[in-house]
Design a protein around this motif. Sequence first.
Motif, mmCIF file in Angstrom:
data_model
loop_
_atom_site.group_PDB
_atom_site.id
_atom_site.type_symbol
_atom_site.label_atom_id
_atom_site.label_comp_id
_atom_site.label_asym_id
_atom_site.label_seq_id
_atom_site.Cartn_x
_atom_site.Cartn_y
_atom_site.Cartn_z
ATOM 1 N N LEU A 181 0.825 -1.212 0.000
ATOM 2 C CA LEU A 181 0.000 0.000 0.000
ATOM 3 C C LEU A 181 0.855 1.257 0.000
ATOM 4 N N ARG A 182 1.890 1.224 0.850
ATOM 5 C CA ARG A 182 2.778 2.387 0.934
ATOM 6 C C ARG A 182 3.449 2.650 -0.418
ATOM 7 N N ILE A 183 3.898 1.568 -1.037
ATOM 8 C CA ILE A 183 4.537 1.699 -2.356
ATOM 9 C C ILE A 183 3.535 2.255 -3.356
ATOM 10 N N ASN A 184 2.300 1.776 -3.256
ATOM 11 C CA ASN A 184 1.235 2.242 -4.139
ATOM 12 C C ASN A 184 0.964 3.734 -3.926
ATOM 13 N N LEU A 185 1.017 4.145 -2.655
ATOM 14 C CA LEU A 185 0.759 5.558 -2.359
ATOM 15 C C LEU A 185 1.832 6.457 -2.954
ATOM 16 N N LYS A 186 3.036 5.913 -3.100
ATOM 17 C CA LYS A 186 4.118 6.697 -3.708
ATOM 18 C C LYS A 186 3.987 6.747 -5.228
ATOM 19 N N GLY A 187 2.954 6.105 -5.777
ATOM 20 C CA GLY A 187 2.690 6.243 -7.206
ATOM 21 C C GLY A 187 2.894 4.991 -8.034
ATOM 22 N N THR A 188 3.376 3.919 -7.408
ATOM 23 C CA THR A 188 3.579 2.690 -8.165
ATOM 24 C C THR A 188 2.250 1.963 -8.372
ATOM 25 N N THR A 189 2.044 1.516 -9.603
ATOM 26 C CA THR A 189 0.854 0.719 -9.890
ATOM 27 C C THR A 189 1.100 -0.701 -9.365
ATOM 28 N N VAL A 190 0.104 -1.253 -8.637
ATOM 29 C CA VAL A 190 0.310 -2.572 -8.043
ATOM 30 C C VAL A 190 -0.807 -3.516 -8.473
ATOM 31 N N VAL A 191 -0.418 -4.681 -8.978
ATOM 32 C CA VAL A 191 -1.394 -5.712 -9.327
ATOM 33 C C VAL A 191 -1.052 -6.956 -8.516
ATOM 34 N N VAL A 192 -2.058 -7.452 -7.747
ATOM 35 C CA VAL A 192 -1.802 -8.595 -6.873
ATOM 36 C C VAL A 192 -2.763 -9.726 -7.212
ATOM 37 N N ALA A 193 -2.198 -10.849 -7.654
ATOM 38 C CA ALA A 193 -3.027 -12.044 -7.837
ATOM 39 C C ALA A 193 -3.001 -12.794 -6.520
ATOM 40 N N THR A 194 -4.186 -13.117 -5.971
ATOM 41 C CA THR A 194 -4.171 -13.740 -4.639
ATOM 42 C C THR A 194 -5.362 -14.637 -4.379
ATOM 43 N N HIS A 195 -5.153 -15.540 -3.465
ATOM 44 C CA HIS A 195 -6.230 -16.399 -2.950
ATOM 45 C C HIS A 195 -6.574 -15.976 -1.525
ATOM 46 N N ASN A 196 -5.941 -14.920 -1.032
ATOM 47 C CA ASN A 196 -6.094 -14.562 0.374
ATOM 48 C C ASN A 196 -7.355 -13.703 0.576
ATOM 49 N N GLN A 197 -8.379 -14.378 1.041
ATOM 50 C CA GLN A 197 -9.679 -13.713 1.188
ATOM 51 C C GLN A 197 -9.601 -12.573 2.196
ATOM 52 N N ALA A 198 -8.934 -12.832 3.332
ATOM 53 C CA ALA A 198 -8.883 -11.835 4.406
ATOM 54 C C ALA A 198 -8.278 -10.531 3.897
ATOM 55 N N VAL A 199 -7.213 -10.647 3.151
ATOM 56 C CA VAL A 199 -6.534 -9.455 2.636
ATOM 57 C C VAL A 199 -7.461 -8.670 1.722
ATOM 58 N N VAL A 200 -8.086 -9.359 0.793
ATOM 59 C CA VAL A 200 -8.942 -8.680 -0.187
ATOM 60 C C VAL A 200 -10.124 -8.012 0.517
ATOM 61 N N ASP A 201 -10.715 -8.746 1.428
ATOM 62 C CA ASP A 201 -11.909 -8.218 2.098
ATOM 63 C C ASP A 201 -11.573 -7.038 3.006
ATOM 64 N N ARG A 202 -10.405 -7.078 3.631
ATOM 65 C CA ARG A 202 -10.045 -5.990 4.530
ATOM 66 C C ARG A 202 -9.701 -4.723 3.752
ATOM 67 N N MET A 203 -9.025 -4.900 2.618
ATOM 68 C CA MET A 203 -8.501 -3.710 1.941
ATOM 69 C C MET A 203 -9.521 -2.997 1.052
ATOM 70 N N ARG A 204 -10.525 -3.711 0.609
ATOM 71 C CA ARG A 204 -11.596 -3.101 -0.190
ATOM 72 C C ARG A 204 -11.034 -2.269 -1.354
ATOM 73 N N ARG A 205 -10.315 -2.959 -2.197
ATOM 74 C CA ARG A 205 -9.780 -2.300 -3.382
ATOM 75 C C ARG A 205 -10.468 -2.846 -4.619
ATOM 76 N N ARG A 206 -9.996 -2.392 -5.764
ATOM 77 C CA ARG A 206 -10.563 -2.911 -7.009
ATOM 78 C C ARG A 206 -10.271 -4.418 -7.104
ATOM 79 N N VAL A 207 -11.284 -5.187 -7.444
ATOM 80 C CA VAL A 207 -11.126 -6.637 -7.542
ATOM 81 C C VAL A 207 -11.556 -7.103 -8.937
ATOM 82 N N VAL A 208 -10.637 -7.713 -9.646
ATOM 83 C CA VAL A 208 -10.949 -8.275 -10.963
ATOM 84 C C VAL A 208 -11.032 -9.786 -10.799
#
Lengths: 236, 293
Positions: A181-208
């Motif tokens: 997130l911090r890296i993203n805030l500095k302007g880097t585009t971040v794409v994360v492929a994941t199976h981690n439900q907790a992470v996705v649900d907590r962060m509430r970001r764009r989900v493809v």
Amino acid sequence: MISIRSVSLIYPNGVRALDNVSLEIGKGDFVFLVGHSGTGKSSLLRLLYKETVPTSGEITVDGIRVDRLKRGRIPALRRHLGVVFQDFKLLAEKTVWENVAFAMQVTGAHSKEIMREVPRALDLVGLSHKSRMFPGELSGGEQQRTAIARALVNHPKLLLCDEPTGNLDPSNTTEIMELLLRINLKGTTVVVATHNQAVVDRMRRRVVRLEDGKIVTDEERGYYYLGLGQGQVLSG
Amino acid sequence: MDWGKVKFFLGEVLRNFTRNAGMQATAIGTVAITIILLGAFLFVRATLAGLGSDILNQIEISVYFTNDATTAQEDALRSTLAHDPRVATVQFVPRKEGLAELRARTNGVIDTSLLTENPLPDKMRVRVHDPASVPNVAAKIRKMKGIGNVVYPQTVVERLLQLGGVLRRIGLVVIAVFLLVAGIIISNTIRLTVFARRREISIMQLVGATHMYIRAPFICEGLLDGLAGSLIAVAVLAGARYMLWPKLLLALPWVQLNASVVNGPVLVGQLLLVGGFIGVIASWISVGRHLRT
Ligand SMILES: Nc1ncnc2c1ncn2[C@@H]1O[C@H](COP(=O)(O)OP(=O)(O)OP(=O)(O)O)[C@@H](O)[C@H]1O
Ligand SMILES: [Mg+2]
């Protein structure tokens, strides 16, 4: 930053990994890529740094037509991206320090710069104290964090993470996601492929969401499971 | 100068070089044998060529004028030859001197005092720079006016020139075969190191290493193989030269062997160059083949 238009990918063995996929990701976005195992998440990421070539369709990354990119230009493309591979891809006969430094050395970076940046990257992932160890002497999570440090060390404009928390405990996972997130805030585009439900649900970001090589949903502030909050039962 | 970079690079080369010591020794050994054969061959060829050219260089064309040749005709030949770049020296032997020469050469067996008149024509001795041009120069002289006989040891010249040509051709073939064999063996050695490091290479490529960056340590390894092999070869050749040469001189006393026709330092330089060159080419090819796939 990323523009994928009508991309299909059929592997030589006949497996159709991606089927007419179109996706736009803007500069500075943070995007989760979710879906069952074998739905083509890794395949999609591999197309972006041209480890795999699409069977059809157009791929543009940072203004570069990746699908048409000449072989000799691939190294330049890859230097502008950081990739955390699902299987880490660390060099067994190099130490943690050397594995991270290596990503800078191949770009022809000055050794002074390497001496400055590598400790920073290791510090970010909390591995400074193990910098002299070899991957074989590390836990799965520590190897994963080494891979993340290597992806970060060149300050890429685009960071592709394939299952970056797969081997991490919950507190490590939280730390790494905060780091992303911090890296993203500095302007880097971040794409994360994941199976981690907790992470996705907590962060509430764009989900493809991918299913059988197709994008089935693309939500601005999504959950890991489709329609969560509408009373759907969670499993696994 | 970025010493960190240099250190890293040399570390990579050294690691490759020591990882596969057995194979490395094979490659170096093959190069050494190849270069020994090549060096010995070049040495023998140069010595033989020196021998041949010693003989050839002593060859002269004898031009006999007709008895009624005028001084003007003789002068015409002299000036034609003086302007011919192939001609080295021209010596005019008037008939009087010719007689004296004959007398001296035959040690008085032929009693020239019995002659009422001098039967010898005027004569010219012509030497050329390049023995190969002897037949052409002779033919040119024959076309001039006032010329009687033009003679030179035709068969000797032809045979020696032929021999030189054959030697040169055989030499080229032999050298080509040697180099090919050494190249193939080095290239196989490098291919093994490439194979041992294929995972590392693919990871390098994934983090953005250029082909040149990946190639460099392998090229260096090939260069080291080639140079090490040819250094060993040069040492062996030098040893052989100093031990065997005196024996050779004793064994073949009738042959005027002349070691000085071989330029030692130049030959050593050539051999090292050839060794390094095949090392570089062979590794370039085998890494390139891997990177392309
Ligand atoms: N190199 C390959 N050759 C042939 N088929 C492949 C290759 N890589 C992946 N596949 C196939 O393509 C499909 C998608 O694989 P991919 O690795 O992209 O899935 P994924 O979504 O990343 O799965 P996971 O969540 O398990 O990592 C799978 O059916 C897989 O068998
Ligand atoms: Mg995957």
